[in-house]
Design an enzyme around this catalytic site. Sequence first.
Site, short mmCIF file in Angstrom:
data_model
loop_
_atom_site.label_atom_id
_atom_site.label_comp_id
_atom_site.label_asym_id
_atom_site.label_seq_id
_atom_site.Cartn_x
_atom_site.Cartn_y
_atom_site.Cartn_z
CG ASP A 23 -1.93 -1.11 1.19
OD1 ASP A 23 -2.06 -1.76 0.14
OD2 ASP A 23 -2.59 -1.35 2.22
CG ASN A 66 -8.04 -1.88 14.22
OD1 ASN A 66 -6.85 -1.94 13.91
ND2 ASN A 66 -8.51 -0.99 15.08
#
Length: 291
Positions: A23, A66
């Site tokens: 990412d 998460n």
Amino acid sequence: QVELAEICTKSERYIGTEGGGMDQSISFLAEEGTAKLIEFSPLRATDVRLPSGATFVIANSCVEMNKAATSHYNIRVMECRLATKLLSKSKGLEWRKMLRLHDVQTKLGVSLEEMLTIVEEVLHPEPYSTEEICKCLGISLEELRSQILTQNMQDVSTFKLYQRAKHVYSEAARVLEFQKICSEAPANALQLLGELMKQSHISCREMYECSCPELDRLVDICLQFGAIGSRLTGAGWGGCTVSMVPTDKLNTFLKNVKKAYYQTDGQRLAVENNSLFATKPGRGALVFVEA
């Protein structure tokens, strides 16, 4: 840009997540109009020209994951590390120094396909206990816990090594095959790329076990309504899917997916407008310097 990407990757690990750098890398290295093949050690990005006739569509499953608050992600990293150690030991390599499955392939100088054969020969599909891992490596449980397992892995008693190694090597092979198809651009390129995406999701679901029922449902819906290929994207266990859709069927596809997935659930309906959209390769982060 490369330096910033590497700094961001290292920074994420300070919160206890053994994350990769995909990412962060694409956020800095992306260029408009081209996809990127990202490789590490050293970090580098290669242009991949996507074939015409299809559009990529992002769909949010509306399930939040998460990474920092759960152990799923870190367990997968440790399972890959342990698989690395066992594969290295079986091949007479310095297993104590080996951390990544890629390192084993590099040291042996073999193809990804050959590594998949080695995985079949060396590792068994049944989960490994910490005791069996110690026996395979010839170390004590104390050594395993103090020298290999991270602090948040001390209480995990079983690890799936075969499945994780098989996923990593097969997924890497799919990425390179995707690049090859884009480069050679055969007449049936879209169908071939779509099949790779389907195989990728199946492997994520069954071998890496990082999908979830909502992602699987969303992938099925996207394929049902005309996507050539569809898979989860990101860390998994929630988040988004990415689908390749024939451009001439895009509007019908968006309409049907909205109806089938978002408009059947009040919570999803509330965020529908921000959850499903077509996209194309865009530019990464820029620094503007005032003259």
